[in-house]
Enzyme design. Structure first.
Site, mmCIF file in Angstrom:
data_model
loop_
_atom_site.group_PDB
_atom_site.id
_atom_site.type_symbol
_atom_site.label_atom_id
_atom_site.label_comp_id
_atom_site.label_asym_id
_atom_site.label_seq_id
_atom_site.Cartn_x
_atom_site.Cartn_y
_atom_site.Cartn_z
ATOM 1 N N ASP A 15 0.837 -1.199 0.000
ATOM 2 C CA ASP A 15 0.000 0.000 0.000
ATOM 3 C C ASP A 15 0.873 1.251 0.000
ATOM 4 O OD1 ASP A 15 -2.436 -1.319 -0.202
ATOM 5 O OD2 ASP A 15 -2.489 -1.704 1.950
ATOM 6 N N LYS A 37 0.645 -7.810 -3.086
ATOM 7 C CA LYS A 37 -0.607 -7.260 -3.607
ATOM 8 C C LYS A 37 -0.388 -5.841 -4.115
ATOM 9 C CE LYS A 37 -4.295 -5.932 -0.990
ATOM 10 N NZ LYS A 37 -4.776 -4.631 -1.501
ATOM 11 N N ASP A 64 -4.831 -6.200 -7.452
ATOM 12 C CA ASP A 64 -6.091 -5.931 -6.747
ATOM 13 C C ASP A 64 -6.718 -4.651 -7.298
ATOM 14 O OD1 ASP A 64 -8.113 -5.751 -4.818
ATOM 15 O OD2 ASP A 64 -6.769 -4.963 -3.268
ATOM 16 N N LEU A 65 -7.298 -4.751 -8.505
ATOM 17 C CA LEU A 65 -7.891 -3.560 -9.136
ATOM 18 C C LEU A 65 -9.418 -3.602 -9.099
ATOM 19 C CD1 LEU A 65 -5.437 -3.006 -12.154
ATOM 20 C CD2 LEU A 65 -5.396 -1.970 -9.882
ATOM 21 N N LYS A 66 -9.984 -4.701 -8.638
ATOM 22 C CA LYS A 66 -11.442 -4.827 -8.443
ATOM 23 C C LYS A 66 -12.238 -4.275 -9.624
ATOM 24 C CE LYS A 66 -11.199 -4.564 -3.353
ATOM 25 N NZ LYS A 66 -9.820 -4.091 -3.118
ATOM 26 N N PHE A 67 -12.072 -4.908 -10.796
ATOM 27 C CA PHE A 67 -12.773 -4.441 -11.996
ATOM 28 C C PHE A 67 -14.287 -4.507 -11.819
ATOM 29 C CE2 PHE A 67 -8.928 -6.319 -14.384
ATOM 30 C CZ PHE A 67 -8.260 -5.105 -14.379
ATOM 31 N N HIS A 68 -14.984 -3.487 -12.339
ATOM 32 C CA HIS A 68 -16.461 -3.440 -12.318
ATOM 33 C C HIS A 68 -16.892 -2.534 -13.468
ATOM 34 C CE1 HIS A 68 -20.344 -2.913 -9.686
ATOM 35 N NE2 HIS A 68 -20.624 -3.154 -10.957
ATOM 36 N N ASP A 69 -17.371 -3.124 -14.572
ATOM 37 C CA ASP A 69 -17.717 -2.330 -15.752
ATOM 38 C C ASP A 69 -18.601 -3.207 -16.636
ATOM 39 O OD1 ASP A 69 -17.519 -0.426 -17.945
ATOM 40 O OD2 ASP A 69 -15.644 0.262 -17.056
ATOM 41 N N PRO A 71 -19.517 -6.014 -19.393
ATOM 42 C CA PRO A 71 -18.809 -7.295 -19.542
ATOM 43 C C PRO A 71 -17.603 -7.239 -20.475
ATOM 44 C CG PRO A 71 -21.167 -7.679 -19.507
ATOM 45 C CD PRO A 71 -20.991 -6.185 -19.500
ATOM 46 N N THR A 73 -15.646 -4.777 -21.420
ATOM 47 C CA THR A 73 -14.528 -3.986 -20.883
ATOM 48 C C THR A 73 -13.784 -4.755 -19.795
ATOM 49 O OG1 THR A 73 -15.678 -1.956 -21.414
ATOM 50 C CG2 THR A 73 -13.961 -1.792 -19.744
ATOM 51 N N THR A 126 -15.845 -5.230 3.012
ATOM 52 C CA THR A 126 -16.016 -5.302 4.469
ATOM 53 C C THR A 126 -16.296 -3.928 5.073
ATOM 54 O OG1 THR A 126 -13.610 -5.295 4.641
ATOM 55 C CG2 THR A 126 -14.695 -7.414 4.907
ATOM 56 N N ARG A 187 -4.614 -10.047 11.726
ATOM 57 C CA ARG A 187 -3.667 -9.371 12.608
ATOM 58 C C ARG A 187 -2.916 -10.375 13.450
ATOM 59 N NH1 ARG A 187 -3.727 -6.122 9.629
ATOM 60 N NH2 ARG A 187 -4.163 -3.899 9.757
ATOM 61 N N GLN A 196 -8.634 -1.845 11.176
ATOM 62 C CA GLN A 196 -9.372 -3.098 11.013
ATOM 63 C C GLN A 196 -10.189 -3.355 12.275
ATOM 64 O OE1 GLN A 196 -9.587 -4.674 8.282
ATOM 65 N NE2 GLN A 196 -7.665 -4.549 7.117
ATOM 66 N N ARG A 217 0.015 -3.529 6.991
ATOM 67 C CA ARG A 217 0.734 -2.739 7.999
ATOM 68 C C ARG A 217 1.473 -3.524 9.081
ATOM 69 N NH1 ARG A 217 -4.409 1.012 8.464
ATOM 70 N NH2 ARG A 217 -5.246 -1.039 7.887
HETATM 71 O O1 C5P Z 1 -2.578 -3.039 6.523
HETATM 72 P P1 C5P Z 1 -3.628 -4.090 6.439
HETATM 73 O O2 C5P Z 1 -3.139 -5.468 6.845
HETATM 74 O O3 C5P Z 1 -4.905 -3.694 7.152
HETATM 75 O O4 C5P Z 1 -3.939 -4.168 4.871
HETATM 76 C C1 C5P Z 1 -4.964 -4.963 4.370
HETATM 77 C C2 C5P Z 1 -5.031 -4.810 2.887
HETATM 78 O O5 C5P Z 1 -6.173 -5.531 2.427
HETATM 79 C C3 C5P Z 1 -5.203 -3.376 2.392
HETATM 80 O O6 C5P Z 1 -4.577 -3.294 1.106
HETATM 81 C C4 C5P Z 1 -6.694 -3.231 2.260
HETATM 82 O O7 C5P Z 1 -7.071 -2.299 1.276
HETATM 83 C C5 C5P Z 1 -7.089 -4.637 1.811
HETATM 84 N N1 C5P Z 1 -8.462 -5.009 2.106
HETATM 85 C C6 C5P Z 1 -9.018 -5.002 3.374
HETATM 86 N N2 C5P Z 1 -10.311 -5.375 3.564
HETATM 87 C C7 C5P Z 1 -11.046 -5.739 2.516
HETATM 88 C C8 C5P Z 1 -10.519 -5.762 1.245
HETATM 89 C C9 C5P Z 1 -9.199 -5.385 1.068
HETATM 90 O O8 C5P Z 1 -8.332 -4.697 4.339
HETATM 91 N N3 C5P Z 1 -12.278 -6.141 2.709
#
Ligand code: C5P
Length: 239
Positions: A15, A37, A64-69, A71, A73, A126, A187, A196, A217
């Site tokens: 990130d 990622k 991790d670009l989460k495409f949504h458009d 079909p 594209t 989430t 974690r 989180q 993190r």
């Molecule tokens: O730093 P951390 O461990 O919280 O990073 C989690 C990664 O997962 C981040 O890139 C965050 O955008 C991603 N993510 C998330 N929860 C989601 C989907 C993706 O924390 N539901």
């Protein structure tokens, strides 16, 4: 579980928007994690060069670009993602059955049975709640939507989902053991929660049936990231 098996499961979330960070993380962590990622921030800032940098050092990539458009594209963007040689990439299941099925068909046409990137679907983010769903006209409970969309993704030929570790039992029950489940919100016992809220430890997530753990993190912000990654592997192996 062996240390190699544990390492394969850990995906480090890059990130950052800085190319120099990518190089540093990739070099520091290439033999400590199974994948890197690359998300919207990094890809917008640095583009495919970031992916190539990681691959040059021997790392695997989850794009991790989460495409949504529409079909077509999403299908064409997905073929480009897979051509980059990434191991995983994703799209939003809310884009619908046709968007997902058209994507899988395009990938199958392009790769003809050769090994290719696996496609994951994001079900409900989430960060969404029952209230935020209601605001956009979805009158169902979050877990109900997660399962509904996971089943739809599987039917369309998608390889798995990104989900909260808490959602694993419901998704496993609905979609079986071959469906990949990738879980952020993990974690290790030594780390801070940051923003989180509902987390599991790496061991809990693996025991619940997670195939891959996305961890950012707790590794990236640690004074010694390589040591933090090793500690996580220790935890998983011990568990
Ligand atoms: O730093 P951390 O461990 O919280 O990073 C989690 C990664 O997962 C981040 O890139 C965050 O955008 C991603 N993510 C998330 N929860 C989601 C989907 C993706 O924390 N539901």
């Amino acid at each position: 579980m062996t240390r190699d098996q544990a390492r394969e499961k850990v995906i480090f979330a890059l990130d950052t928007g800085e190319f120099a960070h990518v190089q540093y993380w990739a070099e520091t962590l290439a033999d400590k994690v199974g994948m890197f990622k690359v998300g919207k921030q990094l890809f917008t800032a640095c583009g495919p060069a970031a992916v190539r940098m990681i691959q040059k050092i021997g790392g695997e990539v989850f794009l991790d670009l989460k495409f949504h458009d529409i079909p077509n594209t999403v299908a064409m963007a997905s073929v480009e993602a897979a051509r980059m040689g990434v191991k995983l990439f994703n799209l939003h299941a809310l884009g619908g059955y046709e968007m997902m099925a058209t994507t899988v068909e395009a990938l199958d046409r392009e790769f003809k049975g050769e090994k290719r990137a696996k496609v994951l679907a994001v079900t409900i983010l989430t960060s969404s709640t029952e209230e935020t769903l209601r605001d956009v006209g979805i009158e169902h409970a979050v877990p109900e939507m997660v399962v509904k969309l996971a089943i739809l993704a599987k039917k369309a030929g998608i390889d798995g989902v990104v989900a909260s570790p808490r959602e694993i039992p419901l998704i496993r029950e609905a979609c079986g053991n071959d469906f990949l489940i990738v879980t952020p919100g993990v974690r290790p016992s030594f780390a801070a929660l940051n923003d989180q809220k509902r987390v599991m430890t790496p061991v809990e997530a693996v025991q619940a049936g997670s195939d891959y753990l996305v961890i950012g993190r707790p590794i990236g912000d640690a004074p010694d990231p390589a040591a933090a990654a090793e500690l996580i592997l220790d935890e998983i192996v011990a568990g």
